[in-house]
Design a protein around this motif. Structure first.
Motif, PDB file in Angstrom:
ATOM      1  N   ASP A  95       0.853  -1.187   0.000  1.00  0.00           N
ATOM      2  CA  ASP A  95       0.000   0.000   0.000  1.00  0.00           C
ATOM      3  C   ASP A  95       0.891   1.240   0.000  1.00  0.00           C
ATOM      4  N   GLY A  96       0.801   2.035  -1.049  1.00  0.00           N
ATOM      5  CA  GLY A  96       1.676   3.198  -1.193  1.00  0.00           C
ATOM      6  C   GLY A  96       1.559   4.176  -0.051  1.00  0.00           C
ATOM      7  N   ALA A  97       0.328   4.442   0.432  1.00  0.00           N
ATOM      8  CA  ALA A  97       0.140   5.382   1.533  1.00  0.00           C
ATOM      9  C   ALA A  97       0.695   4.815   2.838  1.00  0.00           C
ATOM     10  N   ALA A  98       0.453   3.523   3.087  1.00  0.00           N
ATOM     11  CA  ALA A  98       0.925   2.906   4.329  1.00  0.00           C
ATOM     12  C   ALA A  98       2.446   2.870   4.390  1.00  0.00           C
ATOM     13  N   LYS A  99       3.112   2.719   3.266  1.00  0.00           N
ATOM     14  CA  LYS A  99       4.573   2.656   3.254  1.00  0.00           C
ATOM     15  C   LYS A  99       5.200   3.880   3.901  1.00  0.00           C
ATOM     16  N   VAL A 100       4.553   5.027   3.720  1.00  0.00           N
ATOM     17  CA  VAL A 100       5.112   6.275   4.265  1.00  0.00           C
ATOM     18  C   VAL A 100       4.274   6.809   5.424  1.00  0.00           C
ATOM     19  N   GLY A 101       3.488   5.928   6.050  1.00  0.00           N
ATOM     20  CA  GLY A 101       2.713   6.318   7.225  1.00  0.00           C
ATOM     21  C   GLY A 101       1.575   7.265   6.921  1.00  0.00           C
ATOM     22  N   ASN A 102       0.971   7.141   5.757  1.00  0.00           N
ATOM     23  CA  ASN A 102      -0.090   8.074   5.372  1.00  0.00           C
ATOM     24  C   ASN A 102      -1.441   7.401   5.140  1.00  0.00           C
ATOM     25  N   LEU A 103      -1.609   6.150   5.579  1.00  0.00           N
ATOM     26  CA  LEU A 103      -2.896   5.478   5.401  1.00  0.00           C
ATOM     27  C   LEU A 103      -3.868   5.990   6.453  1.00  0.00           C
ATOM     28  N   LYS A 104      -4.891   6.703   6.021  1.00  0.00           N
ATOM     29  CA  LYS A 104      -5.810   7.336   6.962  1.00  0.00           C
ATOM     30  C   LYS A 104      -6.934   6.393   7.397  1.00  0.00           C
ATOM     31  N   THR A 105      -7.406   5.548   6.467  1.00  0.00           N
ATOM     32  CA  THR A 105      -8.513   4.636   6.787  1.00  0.00           C
ATOM     33  C   THR A 105      -8.266   3.285   6.131  1.00  0.00           C
ATOM     34  N   TRP A 106      -8.546   2.231   6.882  1.00  0.00           N
ATOM     35  CA  TRP A 106      -8.477   0.876   6.339  1.00  0.00           C
ATOM     36  C   TRP A 106      -9.824   0.214   6.546  1.00  0.00           C
ATOM     37  N   THR A 107     -10.329  -0.477   5.487  1.00  0.00           N
ATOM     38  CA  THR A 107     -11.617  -1.171   5.557  1.00  0.00           C
ATOM     39  C   THR A 107     -11.421  -2.633   5.204  1.00  0.00           C
ATOM     40  N   SER A 108     -11.969  -3.498   6.038  1.00  0.00           N
ATOM     41  CA  SER A 108     -11.812  -4.940   5.830  1.00  0.00           C
ATOM     42  C   SER A 108     -12.769  -5.435   4.744  1.00  0.00           C
ATOM     43  N   GLU A 109     -12.546  -6.659   4.323  1.00  0.00           N
ATOM     44  CA  GLU A 109     -13.537  -7.355   3.502  1.00  0.00           C
ATOM     45  C   GLU A 109     -14.686  -7.787   4.413  1.00  0.00           C
ATOM     46  N   SER A 110     -15.796  -8.189   3.824  1.00  0.00           N
ATOM     47  CA  SER A 110     -16.947  -8.625   4.617  1.00  0.00           C
ATOM     48  C   SER A 110     -16.599  -9.897   5.394  1.00  0.00           C
ATOM     49  N   PHE A 111     -17.097  -9.962   6.627  1.00  0.00           N
ATOM     50  CA  PHE A 111     -16.878 -11.144   7.452  1.00  0.00           C
ATOM     51  C   PHE A 111     -18.093 -11.349   8.347  1.00  0.00           C
ATOM     52  N   THR A 112     -18.198 -12.521   8.926  1.00  0.00           N
ATOM     53  CA  THR A 112     -19.336 -12.822   9.800  1.00  0.00           C
ATOM     54  C   THR A 112     -18.889 -12.843  11.247  1.00  0.00           C
TER      55      THR A 112
END
Length: 472
Positions: A95-112
């Motif tokens: 993830d390009g944003a995460a590499k430099v500490g810039n990932l603001k939001t992460w969303t998972s896949e659907s789960f039960t």
């Protein structure tokens, strides 16, 4: 038109039984009917967001973070009892944003998830560099027991001044969250906000233009951080001090009016600290005239909440020293007589007669050229360089307002005395170091203050003497 509608309605009634008889179409409408099964698993998604920082002064909302103040890695645990029910450890290496500490939001896949109440723990940017417990957390698997693994998440502490380890290139700001979440069969989304475990200090300095800052520090905050704000670090000594890098040549640049100078310090981070621990700022400056000042002040704020910004302006007030100098000489055959001394208030130079006795009194502090009525608990501590001869103090020199002493009977001498003055102003404590320059001159250059030559120096210097006269 009404007849057409009637024909369509009759056609739908005729087709409905045939459509519902086709197994693959599954038109029993069960999906739209409440079956009453509260234990039916919920299908949902998880969102993790790095919250924006709150300004401790304005409290007018939040501020968007700067580059590299967001997520670099992530771990989320759903705990029920002491069991790991669901774990998320996403691979963000591509993830390009995460590499430099810039990932603001992460969303998972659907789960039960089975309906119930869960404790959700979320962590970002915490690896073994900050805590040896990190590998134990990431190594947990679904269904494993925290107790059996010997893991006490609530009491994990990041040791050894974690804020000092941030470089925003490899090691990013640690974040955490802990929330109780209730899942029902109708739950579709769970959102968790992460808090940074540090406080950002936003410092600026104002004062006389062209004043140069040569040293600066911020101290008194915690040297470690609990992962969660409810973790109390008992018995900690909040004495950690950060030496601050001064930008450029450290000179306060004049504004448009030319009467005020400003120096902006780049933002820096310190460990969040609980209430009850005020913070100490120390600064050393050199004025354009060459006068050196050391100043210390203690903040009124005594708490640094996590995920916050503390704007702090250091106002370099012109704290002038209100100093009084008195000198006495003892002509042969006379009692001590006070003389008028030469005194330069701006540079604190006192010219005294050779061989005199002196008393220097700290009468007050002048702020920005004017007297203040808020100064309390004023004291002074005097020192002289080691090995200096020709001047000596008589009596107390620490925690006093008046110091007494005497100088050599030799003109043309110069002595640099150090005076540390401490005071309080509106509840805040300050101290500043002044250099008082004492120069000796020929005794004939000093006029008497009183023609009657009344002794005014005090009994400490001239004790009563009984002289027995024998008459022959």
């Amino acid at each position: 038109m009404n007849k057409i509608k009637q024909h369509i309605y009759k056609a739908m009634l005729w087709l409905l039984p045939w459509l519902c008889a086709v197994p693959l179409a599954s038109c029993s409408f069960d999906d739209d009917i409440d079956t009453g099964d509260d234990n039916a698993p919920a299908m949902l998604q998880l969102s993790i967001t790095a919250r924006e920082e709150g300004d401790l002064n304005t409290r007018e909302g939040t501020e968007v973070g700067q580059n590299s103040e967001y997520m670099h890695n992530l771990l989320v645990l759903f705990i029920q009892g002491d069991k790991v029910v669901k774990k998320f450890l996403p691979d963000l290496s591509n993830d390009g944003a995460a590499k430099v500490g810039n990932l603001k939001t992460w969303t998972s896949e659907s789960f039960t998830l089975t309906p119930g109440t869960y404790t959700v723990y979320a962590f970002a940017n915490i690896d073994s560099y900050f805590s040896t417990a990190w590998s134990s957390l990431t190594g947990l698997g679904d269904g494993e027991s925290l107790t059996e693994k010997g893991i006490d998440i609530d009491n994990i502490v990041l040791e050894d001044n974690p804020a000092s380890k941030l470089d925003l290139l490899t090691y990013f700001i640690p974040m955490s969250a802990k929330e109780e979440v209730t899942v029902t069969r109708s739950t579709r989304n769970i959102s968790i906000g992460l808090d940074r475990l540090v406080t950002k200090i936003r410092m600026s300095i104002t004062g006389k233009p062209n004043t140069k800052v040569t040293a600066l520090s911020f101290g008194g905050y915690a040297d470690k951080i609990g992962l969660f704000s409810d973790k109390i670090l008992d018995g900690e000594a909040y004495t950690t001090t950060k030496t601050i890098n001064i930008p450029g040549d450290g000179t306060l640049k004049a504004d448009g009016t030319g009467t005020t100078g400003t120096l902006v310090i780049p933002d820096f981070y310190v460990n969040s600290s609980p209430v009850g621990h005020p913070f100490t700022v120390k600064i050393k400056t050199v004025e354009a005239t060459g006068i050196i000042h050391d100043a210390t002040a203690v903040t009124q704020r005594n708490e640094l909440p996590r995920n916050s910004i503390f704007p702090l302006t250091l106002q370099l007030n012109d704290y002038g020293l209100d100093l009084e100098a008195q000198c006495w000489v003892s002509p042969i055959g006379s009692l001590p007589v006070e003389v008028t001394v030469g005194f330069t208030q701006d540079t604190y130079e006192i010219t005294v007669p050779e061989g005199c006795q002196f008393a220097f009194t700290v009468k007050g502090i002048n702020i920005n050229g004017g007297n203040t009525s808020n100064i309390t608990n004023l004291t002074g501590t005097w020192n002289m360089p080691d090995g200096v001869s020709g001047i000596a103090f008589d009596g107390e020199t620490t925690g006093v307002t008046t110091v007494k002493g005497h100088v050599t009977a030799s003109a043309g001498k110069t002595f640099d005395l150090s005076l540390l003055v401490t005071w309080q102003d509106n509840g805040a404590t300050y101290n500043r170091t002044y250099t008082v320059k004492v120069l000796t001159d020929d005794i004939t250059n000093f006029p008497f203050k009183s023609k009657t030559r009344t002794p005014e120096f005090g009994l400490d210097y001239l004790r009563h003497e009984m002289l027995n006269m024998f008459i022959k």
